[in-house]
Design an enzyme around this catalytic site. Structure first.
Site, PDB file in Angstrom:
ATOM      1  CG  ASP A  85      -2.052   0.982   1.143  1.00 55.36           C
ATOM      2  OD1 ASP A  85      -1.831   2.125   0.690  1.00 55.36           O
ATOM      3  OD2 ASP A  85      -3.179   0.624   1.523  1.00 55.36           O
TER       4      ASP A  85
ATOM      5  CB  THR B 265      -6.545   2.526   0.386  1.00 52.27           C
ATOM      6  OG1 THR B 265      -5.349   3.206   0.770  1.00 52.27           O
ATOM      7  CG2 THR B 265      -6.387   1.031   0.630  1.00 52.27           C
TER       8      THR B 265
ATOM      9  CG  HIS C 195      -0.764   8.619   5.305  1.00 51.34           C
ATOM     10  ND1 HIS C 195      -1.276   9.591   4.462  1.00 51.34           N
ATOM     11  CD2 HIS C 195      -1.368   7.454   4.948  1.00 51.34           C
ATOM     12  CE1 HIS C 195      -2.155   9.039   3.641  1.00 51.34           C
ATOM     13  NE2 HIS C 195      -2.224   7.747   3.911  1.00 51.34           N
TER      14      HIS C 195
ATOM     15  CG  HIS D  24      -2.406   5.323  -3.046  1.00 55.78           C
ATOM     16  ND1 HIS D  24      -1.438   5.683  -2.138  1.00 55.78           N
ATOM     17  CD2 HIS D  24      -3.355   4.656  -2.331  1.00 55.78           C
ATOM     18  CE1 HIS D  24      -1.784   5.261  -0.924  1.00 55.78           C
ATOM     19  NE2 HIS D  24      -2.934   4.626  -1.020  1.00 55.78           N
TER      20      HIS D  24
ATOM     21  CG  HIS E 108      -2.846   8.461  -0.796  1.00 56.39           C
ATOM     22  ND1 HIS E 108      -4.091   7.882  -0.902  1.00 56.39           N
ATOM     23  CD2 HIS E 108      -2.345   8.081   0.406  1.00 56.39           C
ATOM     24  CE1 HIS E 108      -4.322   7.157   0.188  1.00 56.39           C
ATOM     25  NE2 HIS E 108      -3.283   7.270   0.999  1.00 56.39           N
TER      26      HIS E 108
END
Length: 410
Positions: free
Chosen positions: A19, A55, A178, A222, A322
């Protein structure tokens, strides 16, 4: 020679998602496992994922071949005005099958064609979709180590009634992206750790005598872009929060105005900030493929890359985020493919995330449902003459459900 080896091997496919793994992370720090896979397989330099670059929408695109407006998982946080029900990744309230059933994920089709699937934490695989769960699956639990997920998949691939299709999901490097922001040098340690995990997966597949017979695709949903406290757009400066509700949060914000307040909210926000573009639902650009669904809210606010949309500064913000325009390079994911079906040491410049689904169907020898991808667009990464059970872009007439293309609004 074993008698078994005379039997044609059933094609096996393992789809892996790290991820938030941005396409260029492999150049940041030494990543020997990624480069080993590239040397032994195919590397696609640019994968354009779907809007919004979050996501759940993108993981469902990878397994349906559909844009978000068509598969119905339009955001991580959703409200369905007809059901009057909400879906929330943040609250882990994602198991209502009604949100998932505008499409038919590949594991359902695979099983309906007589095969077995196994899923280790892939989004949506612990939800009963059209009455079907994967043959084997792990209920989502972030605390389960990567190694345990790999062990389960290998057990399923090597059992007496083996799976032909496996899905593996890992939460990193998204979480650290993040917290730190992708440009933070400390991200190097996380990227190196992902590389070690990929190396572990490869070594375990080799130990299980699977590596030479399985087609492994390593990708992501992403990328990630750097944020800053200097780049916050505060909605409270422009409109009273009494007038609307935020359904999906920054940097692409889905806004549900209170009854009769749509024009007032839109007018207040339309030209409020130079780094925020605000659309009424019907004005959303066609290139986003993001307006023909009832779960897309009446107003959509999209921040420019690196900007965040908050109520005010007390909301806090993430150093990496994102969800931006899917043409932004920082949003693009990694894509590697290695196995008997793929060319070796090959590079392809471009593909769409929607193209993965018809490719997976081809590799598994199952009928694709109608989708927005194209096998023809990616067949150049395959070894010539690899048998494919289906024509390049033919669609099944066997109905799983009405998996629809984005032609009509609903």
């Amino acid at each position: 020679m074993h008698a078994l080896s005379l039997q044609p091997a059933r094609p096996k496919v393992l789809l892996v998602s790290f991820d938030g793994f941005r396409w260029d992370y492999i150049y940041r720090v030494p990543t020997p496992s990624f480069h080993y896979a590239m040397k032994n397989g195919v590397h696609v330099r640019q994968v354009t994922n779907v809007f919004i670059t979050k996501t759940y929408p993108n993981h469902y695109t990878l397994v349906t071949g559909l844009y978000a407006e068509s598969h119905g998982i339009v955001a991580n946080e959703m409200y369905d005005p007809v059901l009057n029900e909400s879906f929330s990744l943040n609250k882990m309230n994602t198991h209502n099958s009604k949100f998932w059933e505008e499409a038919c994920p590949i594991w359902v089709t695979n099983q309906r064609e007589g095969h077995k699937s196994g899923a280790a934490m892939w989004p949506g695989t612990d939800v009963k979709i059209h009455g079907v769960l994967p043959t084997h699956y792990m209920p989502y639990n972030e605390s389960v180590p990567f190694e345990d997920r790999v062990a389960k998949l290998i057990e399923w691939f090597t059992s007496e009634e083996p799976i032909n299709f496996g899905l593996l999901y890992w939460e990193q490097p998204d979480e650290m992206g993040h917290l730190l922001g992708p440009e933070n040098p400390l991200m190097g340690a996380t990227i190196k750790d992902i590389d070690r995990k990929l190396g572990y997966l490869i070594s375990e597949l080799k130990k299980a005598k699977l590596w030479d017979v399985i087609n492994v695709i390593v990708t992501s949903d992403h990328g990630m872009s750097q944020s800053s406290s200097e780049r916050l757009i505060e909605l409270d400066q422009y409109v009273s929060r009494e007038l609307y509700e935020v359904i999906e949060h920054t940097p692409t914000v889905a806004i549900l105005p209170k009854e009769g307040k749509l024009e007032e909210v839109y007018e207040a926000l339309a030209n409020a900030h130079p780094n925020m573009t605000v659309y009424k639902k019907e004005q959303i650009p066609d290139r986003f493929h993001y307006k023909h669904n009832r779960k897309i809210q009446p107003i959509l606010a999209v921040a420019d890359k690196g900007w965040e949309i908050v109520h005010n500064k007390t909301d806090g913000f993430l150093f990496g985020n994102h969800g931006y325009d899917n043409t932004v390079p920082e949003m693009h994911p990694i894509f590697l493919a290695v196995g008997p079906a793929f060319r070796k040491n090959a590079t392809k410049q471009f593909m769409n995330a929607t193209d993965l689904y018809p490719l997976l169907c081809h590799l598994l020898g199952i009928n694709p449902l109608p989708n927005n991808g194209s096998l023809n667009a990616v067949k150049d990464i395959l070894v010539e003459g690899v048998p494919g059970a289906r024509g390049a872009d033919s669609y099944s007439t066997i109905k799983c459900i009405k998996q629809r293309m984005p032609s009509s609004a609903n």
